[in-house]
Write a protein that holds these residues in place. Structure first.
Motif, PDB file in Angstrom:
ATOM      1  N   ILE A 119       0.865  -1.193   0.000  1.00  0.00           N
ATOM      2  CA  ILE A 119       0.000   0.000   0.000  1.00  0.00           C
ATOM      3  C   ILE A 119       0.898   1.239   0.000  1.00  0.00           C
ATOM      4  CG2 ILE A 119      -2.068  -1.088   0.958  1.00  0.00           C
ATOM      5  CD1 ILE A 119      -1.241  -0.081   3.736  1.00  0.00           C
ATOM      6  N   HIS A 150       4.884   2.789  -9.088  1.00  0.00           N
ATOM      7  CA  HIS A 150       3.755   2.228  -8.342  1.00  0.00           C
ATOM      8  C   HIS A 150       2.919   1.281  -9.194  1.00  0.00           C
ATOM      9  CE1 HIS A 150       3.996   5.917  -5.559  1.00  0.00           C
ATOM     10  NE2 HIS A 150       4.384   4.867  -4.870  1.00  0.00           N
ATOM     11  N   ASP A 156       3.370  -3.143  -8.792  1.00  0.00           N
ATOM     12  CA  ASP A 156       2.638  -4.027  -7.873  1.00  0.00           C
ATOM     13  C   ASP A 156       1.267  -4.387  -8.459  1.00  0.00           C
ATOM     14  OD1 ASP A 156       4.295  -4.360  -5.634  1.00  0.00           O
ATOM     15  OD2 ASP A 156       3.699  -2.436  -4.782  1.00  0.00           O
ATOM     16  N   ASP A 194      -1.394   3.726   2.363  1.00  0.00           N
ATOM     17  CA  ASP A 194      -0.709   3.819   3.653  1.00  0.00           C
ATOM     18  C   ASP A 194      -0.673   5.305   4.011  1.00  0.00           C
ATOM     19  OD1 ASP A 194       0.965   3.454   5.804  1.00  0.00           O
ATOM     20  OD2 ASP A 194       2.627   2.576   4.659  1.00  0.00           O
ATOM     21  N   GLY A 223       7.826  -4.363  -3.736  1.00  0.00           N
ATOM     22  CA  GLY A 223       9.058  -3.964  -4.409  1.00  0.00           C
ATOM     23  C   GLY A 223      10.264  -4.390  -3.589  1.00  0.00           C
ATOM     24  N   ASP A 261      12.698  -2.819  -2.418  1.00  0.00           N
ATOM     25  CA  ASP A 261      13.101  -1.923  -1.330  1.00  0.00           C
ATOM     26  C   ASP A 261      12.363  -2.198  -0.030  1.00  0.00           C
ATOM     27  OD1 ASP A 261      10.852  -1.092  -2.823  1.00  0.00           O
ATOM     28  OD2 ASP A 261      10.964   0.929  -1.995  1.00  0.00           O
ATOM     29  N   VAL A 310      11.555   0.200 -11.651  1.00  0.00           N
ATOM     30  CA  VAL A 310      11.534   0.849 -12.954  1.00  0.00           C
ATOM     31  C   VAL A 310      12.485   2.039 -12.879  1.00  0.00           C
ATOM     32  CG1 VAL A 310      10.106   1.998 -14.681  1.00  0.00           C
ATOM     33  CG2 VAL A 310       9.087   0.271 -13.179  1.00  0.00           C
TER      34      VAL A 310
END
Ligand code: MSP
Length: 482
Positions: A10, A21, A24, A49, A255, A257, A287
């Motif tokens: 989120i 974004h 996902d 979030d 992702g 990260d 990306v």
């Protein structure tokens, strides 16, 4: 039929959606469509979030009430997901009352593994986490992901005892009870786990106001990651509802990260709650733009809406699902985007559909009414490995095979031969031509079937053309050149 739960990270709502974004949502949507195609029931969560200082500060900077600010941005994400053609079944906001209540219940259930202590350390507000002294030194005091100075924080916080669960998490990763994809990331996570300290899971209200209150202690607010991770359960109605139909999740898309939060804190929370671990944590690459991380300061941020408007949704899904490798970092450039559209979508697929449908129309051929897709074991195997860009490559090989076949068989040359033949021979040749065309139409329908999870719209159009009463080429080609 199985019940399958898949989740997406989120995003923070401290800005509008950016191109990264999309990943996902596209990956999860492809998998959801694939599973539905196999006859399974899919629950697909998405959301926003919305707590934390990063967001509260941004709203203050813009002089907007924080609730209005998160409402606006959450709507932008909801709209973005729709524009991507993704169809989640649930959309959760961490400011939803049910979510906040669920989070507090989760906290209470974890209390045996929570203690209070004072902590002093370096914090990155971009990552919303403390970094170790080692990381601080290695990065010369600046977060490489957010290009901002680490702040020294000294606070009395609640801690979550990751140490209580380390052994179990290690075993779950090693045995693939909780598989991490791609494989090399599993190794990274096992390394990280070794040195993982207990995590601070609250902030004093003096430092952080915009968050979920710690139950029973008004002076503390929950750490955003505890709040955010809980969404995967609260969206199912946990703890009130029995969630066993859908939990454990089949695949959680994140992702690279943020894999660390999902591979360490998240399973620790689940184990603390006595819940099973997700089957697969799928971590995708990033990306990049012109080989670099996108950032406002470099000025290379790509606006997803601009990309969507340039060539439409199928082109967007095509590029991001095929040319952005599912697991590795990959580059977006306008040149690559244009080339993929013109050479692949327009030439390879659009032209093929147009040529074949035209040839069929000239012969007045009826579509294949009772078409049943063939089972393609290789495709199923790649899709099940969740390496979607590879499965898309495989599907495209089939498109290329058909182009080769039409060029080899040259069905357009039959007419001349038919005209020059006597009646018997002409009849034979006509039957042969129809056989060739229908066989190719059948193969193209199979390709459309394989394309369905990636390019639902295009797949449907192709299917409609070649199963219609009479096969007719579309008035406008599927991918007009521009
Ligand atoms: N709020 C957290 C996630 C909480 S999940 C319980 C967060 N938000 S985010 O907005 O920073 O990222 C949301 C998702 O977008 C993450 O999966 C992240 O990896 C992904 N991406 C962000 N930038 C990206 C690219 N440039 N490329 C691909 N994915 C990227 O982290």
């Amino acid at each position: 039929m199985s019940k399958i739960y898949i989740t997406t990270a989120i995003p923070y709502v401290n800005g509008a959606p950016h191109i990264g974004h999309a990943m996902d949502y596209l990956l999860a949507d492809t998998y959801a469509r694939y599973q539905k195609g196999l006859g399974n029931e899919v629950r697909f969560q998405a959301g926003t979030d919305e707590h934390g200082n990063k967001i509260a500060k941004k709203a203050a900077e813009l002089k907007i009430d924080v609730k209005d600010y998160v409402d606006q941005n959450s709507n932008k994400f909801r709209e973005f997901i729709r524009e991507l053609g993704a169809e989640p079944t649930d959309f959760i906001r961490t400011t939803d009352a049910n979510h906040e209540k669920g989070c507090q219940e989760i906290w209470k259930k974890l209390e045996d593994h929570i203690y209070k202590a004072e902590y002093e350390g370096w914090y990155c507000e971009g990552c919303e986490r403390y970094v170790t002294d080692k990381e601080y030194t290695e990065n010369n005091g600046v977060c490489p992901d957010h290009n901002r100075l680490y702040e020294k924080l000294k606070e009395e916080n609640y801690y979550f005892k990751i140490s209580d669960f380390k052994e179990q998490i290690k075993k779950a990763i090693e045995s693939k009870e909780m598989a991490i994809l791609p494989d090399f990331r599993a190794k990274e996570m096992l390394e990280l786990l070794k040195d993982s300290p207990d995590v601070s899971i609250s902030r004093p209200t003096s430092q952080l106001k915009w968050g979920v209150k710690v139950p029973g202690d008004e002076s503390q607010v929950m750490y955003v990651w505890i709040d955010a991770l809980s969404n995967y359960l609260t969206v199912l109605g946990y703890p009130e509802n029995d969630i066993s139909d859908f939990w454990p999740a089949k695949v959680q898309f994140v992702g690279k990260d943020i894999l660390r939060f999902h591979a360490i804190i998240w399973p620790a929370m689940l184990l603390g709650l006595g819940l099973p671990l997700p089957k697969i944590l799928h971590s995708h690459g990033h990306v990049l733009a012109d080989g670099k991380k996108m950032s406002k300061s470099i000025g290379n941020v790509v606006d997803p809406m601009e990309v969507l408007e340039a060539k439409g949704l199928p082109a967007f899904r095509y590029f991001f699902l095929r040319h952005i490798d599912t697991f590795a970092d990959s580059d977006f450039t306008w040149e690559k985007y244009d080339a993929a559209y013109n050479n692949e979508l327009a030439n390879d697929l659009g032209n093929l559909v147009q040529r074949l449908a035209n040839l069929c129309k000239k012969q007045d051929l009826a579509g294949i009414k009772d078409f049943q897709p063939e089972k393609d074991a290789k495709y199923l195997e790649i899709m099940d490995s969740l390496y979607f860009s590879k499965a898309f490559d495989y599907t495209w090989e089939k498109v290329q095979d058909l182009n080769r076949e039409i060029d080899d068989k040259k069905p357009w040359e039959y007419n001349k031969k038919i005209k020059a033949s006597d009646e018997d021979e002409a009849e034979k040749l006509t039957a042969e031509l129809h056989g060739v065309l229908i066989d190719m139409a059948q193969k193209l329908l199979n390709v459309a079937h394989l394309l369905a999870p990636f390019l639902p719209e295009t797949s449907e159009k192709i299917t409609n053309i070649f199963t219609a009463e009479k096969i007719t080429p579309p008035e406008v080609p599927l991918f007009p050149k521009n």
